[in-house]
Design an enzyme around this catalytic site. Structure first.
Site, PDB file in Angstrom:
ATOM      1  N   SER A  21      -8.882  36.201  48.893  1.00 39.64           N
ATOM      2  CA  SER A  21      -7.896  37.242  48.604  1.00 39.64           C
ATOM      3  C   SER A  21      -6.839  36.806  47.598  1.00 39.64           C
ATOM      4  O   SER A  21      -6.156  37.651  47.019  1.00 39.64           O
ATOM      5  CB  SER A  21      -7.205  37.685  49.895  1.00 39.64           C
ATOM      6  OG  SER A  21      -6.401  36.649  50.409  1.00 39.64           O
TER       7      SER A  21
ATOM      8  N   LYS B 183      -0.211  35.287  51.151  1.00 41.62           N
ATOM      9  CA  LYS B 183      -0.150  36.417  50.224  1.00 41.62           C
ATOM     10  C   LYS B 183       1.048  36.217  49.295  1.00 41.62           C
ATOM     11  O   LYS B 183       1.878  35.337  49.495  1.00 41.62           O
ATOM     12  CB  LYS B 183      -0.015  37.746  50.975  1.00 41.62           C
ATOM     13  CG  LYS B 183      -1.197  38.123  51.864  1.00 41.62           C
ATOM     14  CD  LYS B 183      -2.405  38.554  51.068  1.00 41.62           C
ATOM     15  CE  LYS B 183      -3.535  39.024  51.959  1.00 41.62           C
ATOM     16  NZ  LYS B 183      -4.258  37.909  52.607  1.00 41.62           N
TER      17      LYS B 183
END
Length: 252
Positions: free
Chosen positions: A82, A154
């Protein structure tokens, strides 16, 4: 003029010298055998101190290392794609875990490691978790990278008070300004995207993966009651650098 003493047994001149005192005899020189015995005792005492000093130095070094790893820098393993190309699967990243203790809030653009606020990470049955006895303690001390699925990574794109928008083309705007993925990140996949508009509550963060087309980030959790944001308190720390593998060393 003569002055009689108080005892009347004799006379002496005022201010004259007092009785002489005998000086102590100098110590007898030690024999060669005595000097050797003394030298051996000194060497034995010094030899006995050396192991204690070495052990103390090692214990202090280990304690300092544990304190630094536990409260300042810790290693984490990247579990998914990701964050590509910034972070790749299996990368070991060094994370500043001290700043949250001082109240420093993450800023826009920071890559943060945070604990799963619920439903973000993969569901792993207890029997499927890899590891060995004591791994949890070693991970907590920072001696083994964390890879238990409960920590995620993230990039922060918006903080409390910001307005985040997503349009049907997949673009992300913060305060009306586009926030592009890092250079080299995969292109957004073709097709329709769910439009949204979120005002980030105070004390929360809106986070995205750099690999926008393959990241289960805040956009996936828009309906969780907080607009897909995560609590700032869940942030473990800010990623500083990729430490391993050596071919991918870089600062973040």
């Amino acid at each position: 003029m003569r002055v009689f003493s108080s005892s009347g047994t004799g006379t002496r001149r005022r201010g004259g010298p007092g009785p002489a005192t005998a000086s102590p005899d100098p110590p007898a020189p030690r024999s060669r055998a005595e000097r050797r015995r003394l030298a051996r005792r000194v060497r034995r005492r010094r030899a006995g101190r050396a192991p204690r000093r070495i052990a103390g130095a090692l214990a202090g070094s280990v304690l300092l290392t544990l304190l630094v790893k536990t409260f300042a820098v810790q290693a984490f393993v990247i579990p998914s794609a990701s964050m590509e190309p910034t972070l790749r699967i299996g990368d070991r990243v060094l994370v500043d875990t001290f700043s949250p203790w001082t109240g420093d809030a993450p800023a826009r653009g920071d890559v943060v490691v945070f604990t799963d606020p619920g439903g973000w990470g993969p569901r792993t049955a207890p029997g499927e978790r890899s590891g060995f006895p004591g791994k949890g303690w070693l991970t907590a001390l920072g001696l083994v990278p964390a890879d238990d699925g409960r920590t995620l990574v993230k990039r922060v794109v918006a903080v409390g008070g910001d307005t985040v928008e997503g349009d049907t083309s997949g673009r992300i705007l913060v305060g009306g300004e586009p926030v592009d993925p890092p250079q080299g990140a995969p292109e957004r996949p073709a097709g329709a995207h769910r439009p949204f508009r979120v005002t980030v509550p105070a004390g929360r963060l809106f986070v995205l993966g750099d690999n926008r087309g393959n990241s289960a980030d805040s956009r996936v959790h828009l309906d969780d009651g907080h607009g897909g944001t995560i609590p700032q308190d869940s942030v473990v720390g800010t990623a500083l650098a990729v430490a391993w593998p050596t071919a991918h060393w870089r600062s973040l």
